[in-house]
Design a protein around this motif. Sequence first.
Motif, short mmCIF file in Angstrom:
data_model
loop_
_atom_site.label_atom_id
_atom_site.label_comp_id
_atom_site.label_asym_id
_atom_site.label_seq_id
_atom_site.Cartn_x
_atom_site.Cartn_y
_atom_site.Cartn_z
N CYS A 76 -19.27 -47.00 8.74
CA CYS A 76 -18.37 -45.85 8.86
C CYS A 76 -17.06 -46.23 9.54
O CYS A 76 -17.07 -46.92 10.55
CB CYS A 76 -19.07 -44.76 9.66
SG CYS A 76 -18.11 -43.24 9.77
N ASN A 94 -14.11 -44.42 11.41
CA ASN A 94 -13.58 -43.18 11.99
C ASN A 94 -12.06 -43.32 12.10
O ASN A 94 -11.56 -44.38 12.46
CB ASN A 94 -14.14 -42.98 13.40
CG ASN A 94 -15.58 -42.47 13.39
OD1 ASN A 94 -15.99 -41.77 12.48
ND2 ASN A 94 -16.33 -42.85 14.42
N PHE A 151 -15.97 -36.64 11.78
CA PHE A 151 -16.17 -38.01 12.25
C PHE A 151 -17.63 -38.41 12.04
O PHE A 151 -18.51 -37.56 11.91
CB PHE A 151 -15.83 -38.12 13.74
CG PHE A 151 -14.37 -37.98 14.04
CD1 PHE A 151 -13.46 -38.92 13.58
CD2 PHE A 151 -13.90 -36.91 14.78
CE1 PHE A 151 -12.09 -38.80 13.85
CE2 PHE A 151 -12.54 -36.78 15.06
CZ PHE A 151 -11.64 -37.72 14.59
N GLY A 152 -17.88 -39.73 12.00
CA GLY A 152 -19.24 -40.22 11.93
C GLY A 152 -19.82 -40.26 10.53
O GLY A 152 -21.01 -40.54 10.35
C1 LIG Z 1 -17.59 -42.26 14.68
O1 LIG Z 1 -17.53 -41.07 15.40
C2 LIG Z 1 -18.82 -40.46 15.57
C3 LIG Z 1 -18.61 -39.10 16.22
O2 LIG Z 1 -17.71 -39.16 17.29
C4 LIG Z 1 -19.70 -41.37 16.40
O3 LIG Z 1 -20.98 -40.81 16.55
C5 LIG Z 1 -19.83 -42.70 15.65
O4 LIG Z 1 -20.56 -43.61 16.44
C6 LIG Z 1 -18.46 -43.30 15.35
N1 LIG Z 1 -18.65 -44.44 14.48
C7 LIG Z 1 -17.95 -45.57 14.63
C8 LIG Z 1 -18.25 -46.65 13.65
O5 LIG Z 1 -17.09 -45.71 15.49
#
Ligand SMILES: *[C@@H]1O[C@H](CO)[C@@H](O)[C@H](O)[C@H]1NC(C)=O
Length: 135
Positions: free
Chosen positions: A55, A57, A86-87
């Motif tokens: 992912c 973000n 997000f996520g």
């Molecule tokens: C992206 O954001 C989500 C929600 O804030 C979080 O749970 C997730 O770990 C993040 N993923 C990355 C790859 O940073």
Amino acid sequence: MFNSKALLASTLAALASFAAATPIGPSTDIPVTVTVCSGGVGVGCAAVPTVSDTCVNLTGGLSFLNKEISTVTVPGGFVCTFFQDFGCTASGVVNAGTNSQVFLTAGTWHMNNVPGLSGRTNFNDLTSSFTCSPI
Ligand SMILES: *[C@@H]1O[C@H](CO)[C@@H](O)[C@H](O)[C@H]1NC(C)=O
């Protein structure tokens, strides 16, 4: 007597078996570059290296693109899912429910008319995260 034809034949056979052992298709480890832009094609863009099934973000250095993506270019052989949250999770609560995520295959897309779960939708300025995988 040295036989150069036999040596050539065995060399070719070795090359052929090496080639056959090489995996076919896009690697899942090498990042693919997805181009995301806040404006039209080529305007306010970032070329984002994206590891498959990981992912991205739109935070940190990419936060200027959060809720701003208007055009996207996806490389051949990949499909990228763009999420409103997000996520890389689909909330299903905004933007006509199921269309809190959209699915983009190879090519350049204008986010105001892209495929979601319930057909074409306007996803302009909605993306907060995305993820890509080989098709
Ligand atoms: C992206 O954001 C989500 C929600 O804030 C979080 O749970 C997730 O770990 C993040 N993923 C990355 C790859 O940073």
